[in-house]
Design a protein around this motif. Structure first.
Motif, short mmCIF file in Angstrom:
data_model
loop_
_atom_site.label_atom_id
_atom_site.label_comp_id
_atom_site.label_asym_id
_atom_site.label_seq_id
_atom_site.Cartn_x
_atom_site.Cartn_y
_atom_site.Cartn_z
N GLY A 90 -10.40 -2.83 13.20
CA GLY A 90 -10.04 -3.54 11.98
C GLY A 90 -9.87 -5.03 12.22
N ARG A 91 -9.47 -5.72 11.18
CA ARG A 91 -9.34 -7.17 11.25
C ARG A 91 -8.09 -7.56 12.03
NH1 ARG A 91 -8.14 -7.76 4.78
NH2 ARG A 91 -6.07 -6.77 4.77
N THR A 151 -3.67 -9.25 7.33
CA THR A 151 -3.02 -8.21 8.12
C THR A 151 -1.83 -8.83 8.84
OG1 THR A 151 -5.03 -6.89 8.44
CG2 THR A 151 -3.28 -6.63 10.07
N SER A 170 4.02 -0.62 2.38
CA SER A 170 2.81 -0.23 1.66
C SER A 170 3.10 0.13 0.21
CB SER A 170 2.13 0.95 2.37
OG SER A 170 2.96 2.11 2.32
N GLY A 206 -1.16 -2.49 -0.27
CA GLY A 206 -1.92 -2.25 0.94
C GLY A 206 -1.62 -0.94 1.63
N TRP A 229 0.41 -4.06 9.09
CA TRP A 229 0.47 -3.92 7.63
C TRP A 229 -0.77 -4.58 7.05
CZ3 TRP A 229 3.95 -7.20 3.96
CH2 TRP A 229 3.81 -6.73 2.64
N ASN A 230 -1.68 -3.78 6.53
CA ASN A 230 -2.94 -4.29 5.97
C ASN A 230 -2.74 -4.61 4.50
OD1 ASN A 230 -4.40 -3.83 8.46
ND2 ASN A 230 -4.35 -1.65 7.95
N ARG A 231 -2.58 -5.87 4.21
CA ARG A 231 -2.41 -6.31 2.84
C ARG A 231 -3.78 -6.54 2.19
NH1 ARG A 231 2.50 -10.53 2.50
NH2 ARG A 231 2.47 -9.64 0.40
#
Length: 250
Positions: free
Chosen positions: A77-78, A45, A18, A22, A39-41
């Motif tokens: 979330g996605r 993801t 992060s 993200g 890891w949400n970029r």
């Protein structure tokens, strides 16, 4: 990383990634996920499975099959668009072959080292993350905001593209066999230099032997810096020295 469990490995890894961009989240046990980190970029993801292991060992294809056949979708979330397995060691050739077939990226120790070198998490940050298990995303942000920002050159690099194709074995001098090789006789200008070195060495050895040859045959004489290990020396020397000082003071 070898001393951490997969969950703590994932939290430190999430804090590290992060820093590039993200945010991150770790799935709870009730999520029934077969990965340890999301890891949400900015636009995607990444589902990440951590594989801590003892240094010098390798992870086989079994962990790749587990991830490929398991659940890599977060509860909220996605969904993840790519899957990565990160180890602090290396993977077998079979694991690499299966991962390529399943479109899973394997990250090995050299790339992990590079990430840690780029991000430079302080000891205080690492200690706080390991000791406090119920941190919220806001609390993670507060901890990481105390670190200096990454240079723009690093933020522009995709860390997932930095992995080397293979892991190189560590260079070690243990159990290495050394053989004495006699070098060829030098020619040209180097010959005179080597001859001078040889003559200098010879002169030094000769002077040392000469000095040893001049050692007195009689032992225990005052004022001579040679000692006989079979004698105790002049044990009364210090007493006479102290007596002289007393007489001078009087």
């Amino acid at each position: 990383m070898a001393y951490l469990n997969a969950h703590d490995f994932a939290r430190i890894l999430g804090a590290t990634l992060s820093r590039y961009e993200g945010s991150f989240q770790t799935p709870e046990a009730v999520d029934d996920a077969d990965v340890d980190l999301f890891w949400n970029r900015q636009h995607t993801t990444v589902a990440i499975k951590t594989a801590p292991t003892d240094s010098g060992t390798t992870r086989g294809s079994d962990i790749v099959h587990t991830v490929a056949e398991g659940n890599t979708t977060p509860a909220t979330g996605r969904g993840a668009s790519s899957t990565v397995i990160v180890s602090n060691s290396s993977f077998t050739d079979d694991a690499h072959e299966v991962a390529e077939t399943k479109e899973i990226t394997l990250i090995e120790q050299p790339t992990l080292d590079q990430w840690f070198t780029d991000v430079q998490l302080s000891h205080d940050v690492l200690g706080t993350i390991v000791e406090q298990h119920d941190l919220t995303q806001e609390e993670y942000d507060d901890i990481l905001n105390d670190l200096p920002p990454l240079p723009s050159t690093l933020q522009e690099i995709d860390p997932l593209d930095r992995q080397p194709p293979t892991i190189e074995p560590a260079v070690s001098t243990r159990n290495r066999e050394f053989t004495h090789e006699t070098s060829a006789e030098p020619t040209g200008s180097n010959t005179s230099q080597n001859n001078q070195s040889s003559e200098s060495d010879s002169t030094t050895e000769d002077s040392t032997e000469s000095a040893l040859d001049t050692a007195p045959e009689e032992h225990g004489e005052h004022g001579v810096l040679y000692a006989d290990p079979d004698e105790d020396g002049d044990v009364d020397a210090f007493d006479r020295f102290a007596a002289n000082l007393t007489e001078d003071s009087e």
